[in-house]
Enzyme design. Structure first.
Site, PDB file in Angstrom:
ATOM      1  N   LYS A   1       0.871  -1.178   0.000  1.00 31.00           N
ATOM      2  CA  LYS A   1       0.000   0.000   0.000  1.00 31.00           C
ATOM      3  C   LYS A   1       0.910   1.232   0.000  1.00 31.00           C
ATOM      4  O   LYS A   1       1.445   1.627   1.029  1.00 31.00           O
ATOM      5  CB  LYS A   1      -0.918   0.065   1.217  1.00 31.00           C
TER       6      LYS A   1
ATOM      7  N   GLU B   1       9.571   1.689  10.988  1.00 30.45           N
ATOM      8  CA  GLU B   1      10.589   2.724  10.802  1.00 30.45           C
ATOM      9  C   GLU B   1       9.842   4.041  10.897  1.00 30.45           C
ATOM     10  O   GLU B   1       9.078   4.396  10.003  1.00 30.45           O
ATOM     11  CB  GLU B   1      11.293   2.545   9.454  1.00 30.45           C
TER      12      GLU B   1
ATOM     13  N   CYS C   1      13.159  11.466   7.777  1.00 29.83           N
ATOM     14  CA  CYS C   1      13.118  11.102   9.193  1.00 29.83           C
ATOM     15  C   CYS C   1      14.502  11.152   9.829  1.00 29.83           C
ATOM     16  O   CYS C   1      14.622  11.311  11.047  1.00 29.83           O
ATOM     17  CB  CYS C   1      12.501   9.718   9.364  1.00 29.83           C
TER      18      CYS C   1
ATOM     19  N   GLU D   1       8.971  16.578  15.772  1.00 28.92           N
ATOM     20  CA  GLU D   1       9.516  16.394  14.432  1.00 28.92           C
ATOM     21  C   GLU D   1       8.735  17.297  13.475  1.00 28.92           C
ATOM     22  O   GLU D   1       7.537  17.111  13.282  1.00 28.92           O
ATOM     23  CB  GLU D   1       9.386  14.929  13.999  1.00 28.92           C
TER      24      GLU D   1
END
Length: 477
Positions: free
Chosen positions: A174, A249, A282, A382
């Site tokens: 996906k 992750e 990231c 973040e």
């Protein structure tokens, strides 16, 4: 794109069970560049069923056969690299140079690394000299749901699809519904490479829909997910019901520790590295920690470096940065920049609003804050945009303490001319990766994090192990 509204299930391009159109927005122009379909439970079930059927044969194939398919995929991927670059550029705003060299290049680089790792992999071996009749065997875990993000589409798709393929797993991919064009094109490549029917399936959809359906599906043995920590928590909870393996992750808030004896270009390079891919990585070094004796100079250098970063459309050649991926992401970044100002961080470059020469598109001004403190939101959250926070430190221990003062633990960076100091600091940093003095990681290096940055590792033989079960057999003879 001829297959934009279709899904790839059991070796065929098929229409969705129920039409649910979604516009794909070009972030450089805010205009619709394609329309895809979102899947529903019937589409998810069909894809999982195809993968389950195919596993009975693909799971017991000779590794050499699987490697041959991966090698054909690499050939097809390289032949269609320019198509892929244009798809990525349109869907998520990567400028042409970045799209070709780094976005597309990441896919072929990892593919090559996995093929090498598979050729060297020992699929079964004796336990040891002390147990000559016992064998340790590595076998594919089964049907895998692979849920990938929009920021590095091919990097993450290849990091999941290829090790699953090489280990004998079957799968349902996906891709991100925000940037799905690359996933559709990759599915065409898988078909062209001759992957057997049902081994690889692709269903477009959003997280609450297809993502949740895959995470909870009783016939899925493993979920490999890259994305936000919030979504990772939800996937973990959904998969817990059937005790699936969950590989995550997730986010990061990397520290870049610059000691006084670091190279004179360390600050400039840190700014550029933070802003790469419009800060949408990231593992970006978003917190710059500078030794006090060099701090004032570093603040000036960072402001100067940020002022030289240009912003422009993804369709243009050059070393500029492109837009944020979506209106939602644009608004989030703008809000966090304003919060940084309101909470008292010193704005030394950029700020809210688009760059002055751009009045349309999700463009962000390259932004740098100095004198950031641990009580500030921009220190903790973040941001996932071209926003850098700078703060001073006085000692090695304090630098380590600040770097580790985060819920995340993906990548940290250290700049120093003292090798022993670097090694001491690297061992103390609570992160899955530590990059020293700008030296990038090698092909096949394990990618992954500590704490809320996730679990598991991707890349090379480490990535192969993620998709394998370990079986002990006694009385082998």
């Amino acid at each position: 794109m001829s297959n934009a509204k279709n899904f790839y299930i059991d070796g065929k391009w098929v229409a969705p069970a129920k039409a649910r159109d979604l516009a794909v927005i070009d972030p450089s122009t805010e205009e619709v560049c394609e329309t895809i379909s979102l899947g529903d439970q019937a589409d998810t079930d069909a894809a999982v069923a195809a993968a389950r059927r195919a596993f009975t044969t693909w799971g017991v194939t000779d590794p050499a056969e699987r490697i041959a398919v991966a090698e054909k995929l690499l050939s097809v991927y390289n032949a269609r690299a320019e198509e892929m670059a244009q798809a990525i550029s349109r869907e998520m705003g990567a400028p042409q140079d970045l799209a070709r060299a780094q976005q597309v290049g990441a896919g072929s680089w990892h593919l090559e690394g996995f093929i090498r790792a598979a050729k060297d992999f020992v699929w079964d071996h004796p336990l040891g000299d002390w147990a000559p009749t016992e064998r340790t065997i590595y076998e594919p875990i089964g049907v895998c749901a692979l849920i990938t993000p929009w920021n590095w589409p091919m990097n993450q798709i290849v990091l999941k699809v290829v090790p699953a393929l090489l280990t004998g797993c079957t799968m349902v991919l996906k891709p991100s519904e925000i940037a799905p064009l690359s996933g559709i094109l990759f599915s065409e490549m898988m078909d062209e490479a001759g992957v057997p029917a049902g081994v690889y399936n692709m269903v477009n959809g959003d997280g609450p829909g297809v993502g949740s359906q895959l995470s909870a599906h009783p016939d899925v043995d493993m979920v490999s997910f890259t994305g936000s920590t919030r979504a990772g928590r939800l996937i973990s909870k959904a998969g817990a019901e059937t005790i699936k393996r969950i590989s995550l992750e997730l986010g990061g808030k990397g520290a870049n520790i610059i000691f006084a004896d670091a190279d004179e270009k360390a600050v400039k390079q840190g700014v550029i590295r933070c802003f790469r891919n419009t800060g949408q990585s990231c593992n970006a070094p978003t917190r710059m920690l500078v030794e006090r004796s060099r701090y004032d100079e570093a603040v000036e250098q960072a402001a100067e470096a940020a002022a030289k970063v240009t912003v422009g459309p993804a369709s243009e050649e050059g070393r500029h940065i492109g837009p944020a991926v979506s209106e939602l992401q644009f608004n989030k970044i703008q809000d966090l920049i304003q919060v940084g100002i309101d909470e008292g961080a010193k704005l030394i470059a950029g700020g809210t609003g688009r760059p002055g020469h751009l009045n349309r598109g999700y463009y962000i001004r390259p932004t740098v804050f100095a004198d950031v403190t641990p009580d500030m939101t921009i220190y903790r959250e973040e941001i996932f945009g071209p926003v850098l926070s700078i703060m001073p430190f006085d000692s090695e221990d304090e630098a380590v303490a600040i770097a580790n003062d985060t819920d995340y633990g993906l990548t940290n960076y250290v700049q120093t001319g003292d090798v022993e100091k670097f090694r001491r600091v690297a061992r103390q940093l609570r992160s899955g990766m530590v990059e020293g003095n700008g030296q990038g990681f090698a092909q096949g290096s394990p990618f992954g994090g500590y704490k809320q940055s996730g679990n598991g590792r991707e890349g090379g033989r480490f990535g192969l192990h993620e998709f394998l079960e370990t079986k002990a057999v006694s009385g082998w003879g």
